[in-house]
Design an enzyme around this catalytic site. Structure first.
Site, PDB file in Angstrom:
ATOM      1  N   GLN A  84      10.779   5.444   5.235  1.00 13.86           N
ATOM      2  CA  GLN A  84       9.944   4.267   4.965  1.00 13.86           C
ATOM      3  C   GLN A  84      10.496   3.048   5.708  1.00 13.86           C
ATOM      4  O   GLN A  84      11.639   2.632   5.478  1.00 13.86           O
ATOM      5  CB  GLN A  84       9.875   3.967   3.468  1.00 13.86           C
ATOM      6  CG  GLN A  84       8.727   2.998   3.197  1.00 13.86           C
ATOM      7  CD  GLN A  84       8.736   2.391   1.815  1.00 13.86           C
ATOM      8  OE1 GLN A  84       9.752   1.838   1.392  1.00 13.86           O
ATOM      9  NE2 GLN A  84       7.625   2.469   1.120  1.00 13.86           N
TER      10      GLN A  84
ATOM     11  N   TYR B 289       5.966  -7.343   0.233  1.00 15.77           N
ATOM     12  CA  TYR B 289       6.871  -7.535   1.366  1.00 15.77           C
ATOM     13  C   TYR B 289       6.065  -8.023   2.581  1.00 15.77           C
ATOM     14  O   TYR B 289       4.863  -8.296   2.457  1.00 15.77           O
ATOM     15  CB  TYR B 289       7.674  -6.251   1.611  1.00 15.77           C
ATOM     16  CG  TYR B 289       8.543  -5.947   0.400  1.00 15.77           C
ATOM     17  CD1 TYR B 289       9.581  -6.806   0.046  1.00 15.77           C
ATOM     18  CD2 TYR B 289       8.276  -4.870  -0.439  1.00 15.77           C
ATOM     19  CE1 TYR B 289      10.348  -6.594  -1.095  1.00 15.77           C
ATOM     20  CE2 TYR B 289       9.044  -4.647  -1.588  1.00 15.77           C
ATOM     21  CZ  TYR B 289      10.074  -5.513  -1.907  1.00 15.77           C
ATOM     22  OH  TYR B 289      10.829  -5.320  -3.036  1.00 15.77           O
TER      23      TYR B 289
ATOM     24  N   ARG C 289       1.892   2.804   3.068  1.00 19.51           N
ATOM     25  CA  ARG C 289       1.869   2.539   1.635  1.00 19.51           C
ATOM     26  C   ARG C 289       1.223   1.179   1.381  1.00 19.51           C
ATOM     27  O   ARG C 289       1.615   0.177   2.000  1.00 19.51           O
ATOM     28  CB  ARG C 289       3.283   2.551   1.058  1.00 19.51           C
ATOM     29  CG  ARG C 289       3.287   2.565  -0.467  1.00 19.51           C
ATOM     30  CD  ARG C 289       4.680   2.620  -1.041  1.00 19.51           C
ATOM     31  NE  ARG C 289       4.687   3.343  -2.309  1.00 19.51           N
ATOM     32  CZ  ARG C 289       5.542   3.129  -3.299  1.00 19.51           C
ATOM     33  NH1 ARG C 289       6.485   2.224  -3.178  1.00 19.51           N
ATOM     34  NH2 ARG C 289       5.489   3.819  -4.407  1.00 19.51           N
TER      35      ARG C 289
ATOM     36  N   GLY D 146       8.307   8.547  -8.963  1.00 21.61           N
ATOM     37  CA  GLY D 146       9.466   7.700  -8.734  1.00 21.61           C
ATOM     38  C   GLY D 146      10.559   7.985  -9.745  1.00 21.61           C
ATOM     39  O   GLY D 146      11.421   8.852  -9.528  1.00 21.61           O
TER      40      GLY D 146
HETATM   41  C1  8OZ Z   1      12.874  -2.124  -6.458  1.00 21.33           C
HETATM   42  C2  8OZ Z   1      13.929  -2.956  -6.129  1.00 21.33           C
HETATM   43  C3  8OZ Z   1      14.028  -3.425  -4.848  1.00 21.33           C
HETATM   44  C4  8OZ Z   1      13.080  -3.081  -3.897  1.00 21.33           C
HETATM   45  C5  8OZ Z   1       9.572  -1.817  -3.503  1.00 21.33           C
HETATM   46  C6  8OZ Z   1      11.382  -1.578  -1.961  1.00 21.33           C
HETATM   47  O1  8OZ Z   1       9.153  -2.266  -4.578  1.00 21.33           O
HETATM   48  C7  8OZ Z   1      11.012  -1.876  -3.192  1.00 21.33           C
HETATM   49  C8  8OZ Z   1      12.020  -2.251  -4.226  1.00 21.33           C
HETATM   50  C9  8OZ Z   1      11.921  -1.781  -5.519  1.00 21.33           C
HETATM   51  O2  8OZ Z   1       8.794  -1.350  -2.667  1.00 21.33           O
END
Ligand code: 8OZ
Length: 369
Positions: A101, A182, A229, A319
């Site tokens: 990913q 993000y 995703r 998960g």
């Molecule tokens: C939990 C803590 C930090 C990052 C995501 C990459 O939610 C994460 C993430 C999850 O996609």
């Protein structure tokens, strides 16, 4: 007895899976602090889970700027390529498939996690309001600076470079992280994206960066080995949209033209409800996409069996159950009991709560089989 579809093979684009059970990407914060490389524990952890039809690695930063939490791994350096190669070789030797990913956190970062204490980048200079972990404590994420249009070619190069590194490291494919608030999700949603240039405003403009990144990584990988995703219905990390149904419809419609390995949809909000707008019909969205649909969020055995049999999912990503059950696919097939997950060891630490969850014993296997 015929096998339930969940336990039968599926071809996702060009990736052949032995079953439809996927290990979801899981941030575990155990990379080496010196150079953000995975180490021996990662090899063990992923290899233990090779019974999954597909493993998706934890989110992995494409560049130091894409880092938002302590001890997450990268895929921009040669040392990282070499270390990940040990993971892929071992997973393959155990009969598993694994994709990486690719991640850029955008504004979900802190100046202390950035090179030279720089501000994190984002579509607009608006803090996420979400917390992060700096290696010592939970802290508020920093106010970011707006990414300049002139920097986008550099960002696309970084994605391309990371994608090429993932190929060198022996992965079966890559998953583009365009979810959970993000960088790419920040651009797509009108809460965090207040730009007035060609990357803001209309859906076409807000999704431009995601499709440019997709086109960039498709110069390295064939589409049948690239997944994406999405979490259009989630407000994770402060990334909300005023019309998630329209966003989902638009993005999925455009992704349909790509012949990708799969679309990985967070059906609702990670760790929260499986809910989406009334106007959204997941089965219709899946039909619109036309390719492999990977459902994620709050699945248990019963819902996975049902959704794979009735059609709204081809693959199901688990998960938390995969944190606690290295042999989850086998346990689900045998309808065996699951280990409970210990939340206190999710993020950071060593082998405890990472590589020490038990497999089914011989006795349990006999009883279940
Ligand atoms: C939990 C803590 C930090 C990052 C995501 C990459 O939610 C994460 C993430 C999850 O996609």
């Amino acid at each position: 007895m015929t096998k339930h579809t969940l336990f039968t093979p599926h071809t996702a684009g060009k990736i052949e899976l032995k079953n439809r059970i996927v290990m979801a990407p899981l941030t575990r914060n155990r990379a080496r602090p010196e150079d953000d490389t995975p180490h021996d524990l990662h090899v063990t952890y992923y290899t233990q889970r090779a019974g999954a039809g597909l493993i998706i690695t934890e989110a992995t930063q494409i560049t130091p700027e894409g880092k938002g939490y302590a001890w997450t791994p990268g895929i921009y350096s040669e040392a990282q390529v070499d270390a990940w190669k040990r993971v892929t070789d071992s997973v393959h030797a155990a009969g598993g498939k694994i994709v990486m990913q690719l991640w850029h956190v955008g504004r979900v970062s802190h100046t202390s996690l950035q090179e030279d204490g720089k501000k994190p980048v984002a579509p607009s200079p608006i803090a996420s309001g979400a917390p992060t972990f700096d290696g010592t404590q939970m802290i508020d994420t920093s106010e970011p600076r707006a990414l300049e249009v002139a920097e986008i070619p550099r960002l696309l190069d970084e994605y391309r470079h990371a994608a090429a590194n993932a190929k060198k490291a022996g992965f079966d494919g890559i998953e583009l992280h365009a979810a959970n608030g993000y960088l790419l999700d920040q651009f797509m949603k009108d809460g965090p994206n207040k730009r007035e240039d060609t990357y803001g405003g209309s859906l076409e403009n807000r999704t431009r960066l995601t499709f440019e990144v997709l086109d960039a990584i498709l110069t390295v990988w064939e589409p049948g080995r690239v997944g994406i995703r999405l979490s259009p219905f989630s407000g994770a990390n402060g990334a909300t949209d005023s019309d998630p149904a329209a966003l989902a419809d638009y993005v999925v419609g455009r992704l349909a033209r790509y012949d990708l390995a799969y679309l990985h949809m967070i059906e609702g909000e990670t760790g929260g409800p499986r809910s989406w707008p009334n106007e959204t019909d997941l089965a219709a969205l899946k039909a619109k996409f036309g390719g492999t649909w990977m459902g994620n969020n709050g699945y248990d055995r019963e819902l996975a069996l049902k959704n794979v049999a009735d059609g709204p999912a081809d693959l199901v990503a688990f998960g938390v159950p995969y944190i606690a059950n290295p042999d989850l696919a086998q346990r689900l097939e045998l309808d065996a009991e699951l280990n409970a997950a210990d939340k206190s060891t999710f993020y950071g630490g060593g082998a405890k709560g990472y590589t020490d969850y038990p497999f089914l014993s011989e006795a349990e296997l006999k009883k279940a089989g």
